[in-house]
Design a protein around this motif. Structure first.
Motif, PDB file in Angstrom:
ATOM      1  N   ASP A  79       0.456  -1.334   0.206  1.00 54.34           N
ATOM      2  CA  ASP A  79      -0.142  -0.392  -0.044  1.00 54.34           C
ATOM      3  C   ASP A  79       0.685   1.209   0.047  1.00 54.34           C
ATOM      4  OD1 ASP A  79      -2.067   2.020   0.118  1.00 54.34           O
ATOM      5  OD2 ASP A  79      -2.739   1.790   2.326  1.00 54.34           O
ATOM      6  N   PRO A  80       1.202   2.363  -1.268  1.00 50.66           N
ATOM      7  CA  PRO A  80       1.131   3.762  -1.281  1.00 50.66           C
ATOM      8  C   PRO A  80       1.277   4.402  -0.370  1.00 50.66           C
ATOM      9  CG  PRO A  80       0.492   2.854  -2.888  1.00 50.66           C
ATOM     10  CD  PRO A  80       0.375   1.998  -2.115  1.00 50.66           C
ATOM     11  N   ALA A  81      -0.039   4.533   0.778  1.00 48.47           N
ATOM     12  CA  ALA A  81      -0.092   5.480   1.433  1.00 48.47           C
ATOM     13  C   ALA A  81       1.005   4.547   2.868  1.00 48.47           C
ATOM     14  CB  ALA A  81      -1.572   5.197   1.637  1.00 48.47           C
ATOM     15  N   GLU A  82       1.292   3.498   2.875  1.00 48.83           N
ATOM     16  CA  GLU A  82       1.631   3.326   4.137  1.00 48.83           C
ATOM     17  C   GLU A  82       3.451   3.555   3.830  1.00 48.83           C
ATOM     18  OE1 GLU A  82       0.771  -0.872   5.099  1.00 48.83           O
ATOM     19  OE2 GLU A  82      -1.522  -0.157   5.487  1.00 48.83           O
ATOM     20  N   ALA A  83       3.569   3.340   2.973  1.00 45.65           N
ATOM     21  CA  ALA A  83       4.938   4.124   2.418  1.00 45.65           C
ATOM     22  C   ALA A  83       5.622   5.045   2.801  1.00 45.65           C
ATOM     23  CB  ALA A  83       5.714   2.902   1.821  1.00 45.65           C
ATOM     24  N   GLU A  84       6.501   5.198   3.472  1.00 45.02           N
ATOM     25  CA  GLU A  84       7.280   6.636   3.276  1.00 45.02           C
ATOM     26  C   GLU A  84       7.789   6.971   2.155  1.00 45.02           C
ATOM     27  OE1 GLU A  84       8.750   8.295   6.611  1.00 45.02           O
ATOM     28  OE2 GLU A  84       7.849   7.287   7.729  1.00 45.02           O
ATOM     29  N   GLY A  85       8.150   7.795   1.020  1.00 45.06           N
ATOM     30  CA  GLY A  85       8.843   7.956  -0.409  1.00 45.06           C
ATOM     31  C   GLY A  85       8.435   7.243  -1.084  1.00 45.06           C
ATOM     32  N   PRO A  86       9.356   7.039  -2.068  1.00 43.49           N
ATOM     33  CA  PRO A  86       8.615   5.942  -3.103  1.00 43.49           C
ATOM     34  C   PRO A  86       8.665   4.818  -2.883  1.00 43.49           C
ATOM     35  CG  PRO A  86      10.427   7.030  -4.090  1.00 43.49           C
ATOM     36  CD  PRO A  86      10.029   7.737  -2.438  1.00 43.49           C
ATOM     37  N   VAL A  87       7.156   4.077  -3.474  1.00 47.79           N
ATOM     38  CA  VAL A  87       6.947   2.376  -3.073  1.00 47.79           C
ATOM     39  C   VAL A  87       7.386   1.895  -3.941  1.00 47.79           C
ATOM     40  CG1 VAL A  87       4.941   2.639  -3.909  1.00 47.79           C
ATOM     41  CG2 VAL A  87       5.434   1.204  -2.263  1.00 47.79           C
ATOM     42  N   GLU A  88       7.945   0.325  -4.310  1.00 45.04           N
ATOM     43  CA  GLU A  88       8.502  -0.585  -5.530  1.00 45.04           C
ATOM     44  C   GLU A  88       7.468  -0.489  -6.062  1.00 45.04           C
ATOM     45  OE1 GLU A  88      11.530  -1.453  -5.917  1.00 45.04           O
ATOM     46  OE2 GLU A  88      12.715  -0.216  -4.665  1.00 45.04           O
ATOM     47  N   VAL A  89       7.336  -0.346  -7.427  1.00 49.93           N
ATOM     48  CA  VAL A  89       6.727  -1.734  -8.007  1.00 49.93           C
ATOM     49  C   VAL A  89       6.913  -2.804  -9.203  1.00 49.93           C
ATOM     50  CG1 VAL A  89       5.197   0.427  -7.730  1.00 49.93           C
ATOM     51  CG2 VAL A  89       6.552   0.579  -9.981  1.00 49.93           C
ATOM     52  N   ALA A  90       6.236  -2.761  -9.745  1.00 53.15           N
ATOM     53  CA  ALA A  90       6.694  -4.511 -10.695  1.00 53.15           C
ATOM     54  C   ALA A  90       5.658  -3.464 -12.246  1.00 53.15           C
ATOM     55  CB  ALA A  90       7.194  -5.532 -10.741  1.00 53.15           C
ATOM     56  N   LEU A  91       6.671  -4.239 -13.781  1.00 50.22           N
ATOM     57  CA  LEU A  91       5.445  -4.054 -14.492  1.00 50.22           C
ATOM     58  C   LEU A  91       4.274  -5.137 -14.177  1.00 50.22           C
ATOM     59  CD1 LEU A  91       8.243  -3.505 -17.405  1.00 50.22           C
ATOM     60  CD2 LEU A  91       6.564  -1.353 -16.473  1.00 50.22           C
ATOM     61  N   ALA A  92       3.043  -4.852 -14.781  1.00 50.65           N
ATOM     62  CA  ALA A  92       1.981  -5.485 -14.609  1.00 50.65           C
ATOM     63  C   ALA A  92       2.938  -6.663 -15.721  1.00 50.65           C
ATOM     64  CB  ALA A  92       0.347  -4.632 -15.287  1.00 50.65           C
ATOM     65  N   ALA A  93       3.014  -6.128 -16.749  1.00 51.71           N
ATOM     66  CA  ALA A  93       3.110  -7.581 -17.395  1.00 51.71           C
ATOM     67  C   ALA A  93       3.906  -8.721 -17.441  1.00 51.71           C
ATOM     68  CB  ALA A  93       3.566  -7.372 -18.875  1.00 51.71           C
ATOM     69  N   THR A  94       5.117  -8.733 -16.235  1.00 50.59           N
ATOM     70  CA  THR A  94       5.766  -9.361 -15.546  1.00 50.59           C
ATOM     71  C   THR A  94       5.666 -10.127 -14.072  1.00 50.59           C
ATOM     72  OG1 THR A  94       7.843  -7.595 -15.079  1.00 50.59           O
ATOM     73  CG2 THR A  94       7.706  -8.268 -17.628  1.00 50.59           C
ATOM     74  N   ALA A  95       4.256  -9.397 -13.570  1.00 49.85           N
ATOM     75  CA  ALA A  95       4.341  -9.809 -12.702  1.00 49.85           C
ATOM     76  C   ALA A  95       4.240 -11.389 -12.715  1.00 49.85           C
ATOM     77  CB  ALA A  95       3.049  -8.946 -11.604  1.00 49.85           C
TER      78      ALA A  95
END
Length: 138
Positions: A79-95
């Motif tokens: 959840d990005p609301a709980e993280a401080e700063g940028p959150v780790e994300v991945a491309l949806a096609a490679t998840a």
């Protein structure tokens, strides 16, 4: 032996041909690349901006080669609301996931490999067939 390998692969479950993750926990959203990175840099991470629940967030995308303001689909696990700063994300096609063709195609290829290996072992164990070869020369 091939049958035992296939049974072992089936017993291991979905994690053999792609790590299974709960699709309900992942959220796929559209994002815009705000700070692209060249692919010549090792461990390249691009900064993306996305909206979730009416709020704008930043994420770190492990990748390179996108253009400025290019639209990409990303998958969020945290959840990005709980993280401080940028959150780790991945491309949806490679998840990773198990709702695609990876498992049946992987099992099919494994089956073909086992059948080919078994046929080769049978031909080696049988040995040459000299009686037919001598009939063909007469």
């Amino acid at each position: 032996m091939g049958i035992l390998i296939m049974l072992g692969a089936w017993w291991m479950g979905p994690s053999l041909f792609g790590a299974g993750s709960a699709q309900a926990e992942r959220r796929v959203v559209d994002a815009t690349v705000t700070k692209p990175v060249e692919c010549s840099k090792p461990d390249a991470e691009e900064v993306v901006r996305f909206q979730l629940a009416g709020q704008t967030h930043e994420g770190l995308l492990s990748g390179c080669g996108h253009d400025q303001d290019e639209s990409v689909r990303i998958a969020l696990e945290n959840d990005p609301a709980e993280a401080e700063g940028p959150v780790e994300v991945a491309l949806a096609a490679t998840a990773p996931g198990i709702n695609d063709l990876r498992r049946p195609v992987g099992l099919g290829l494994l089956l073909l490999g086992c059948a080919g290996g078994g046929t080769y072992a049978f031909l080696l164990a049988r040995g040459p067939r000299t009686e037919r070869a001598s009939l063909a020369t007469v």
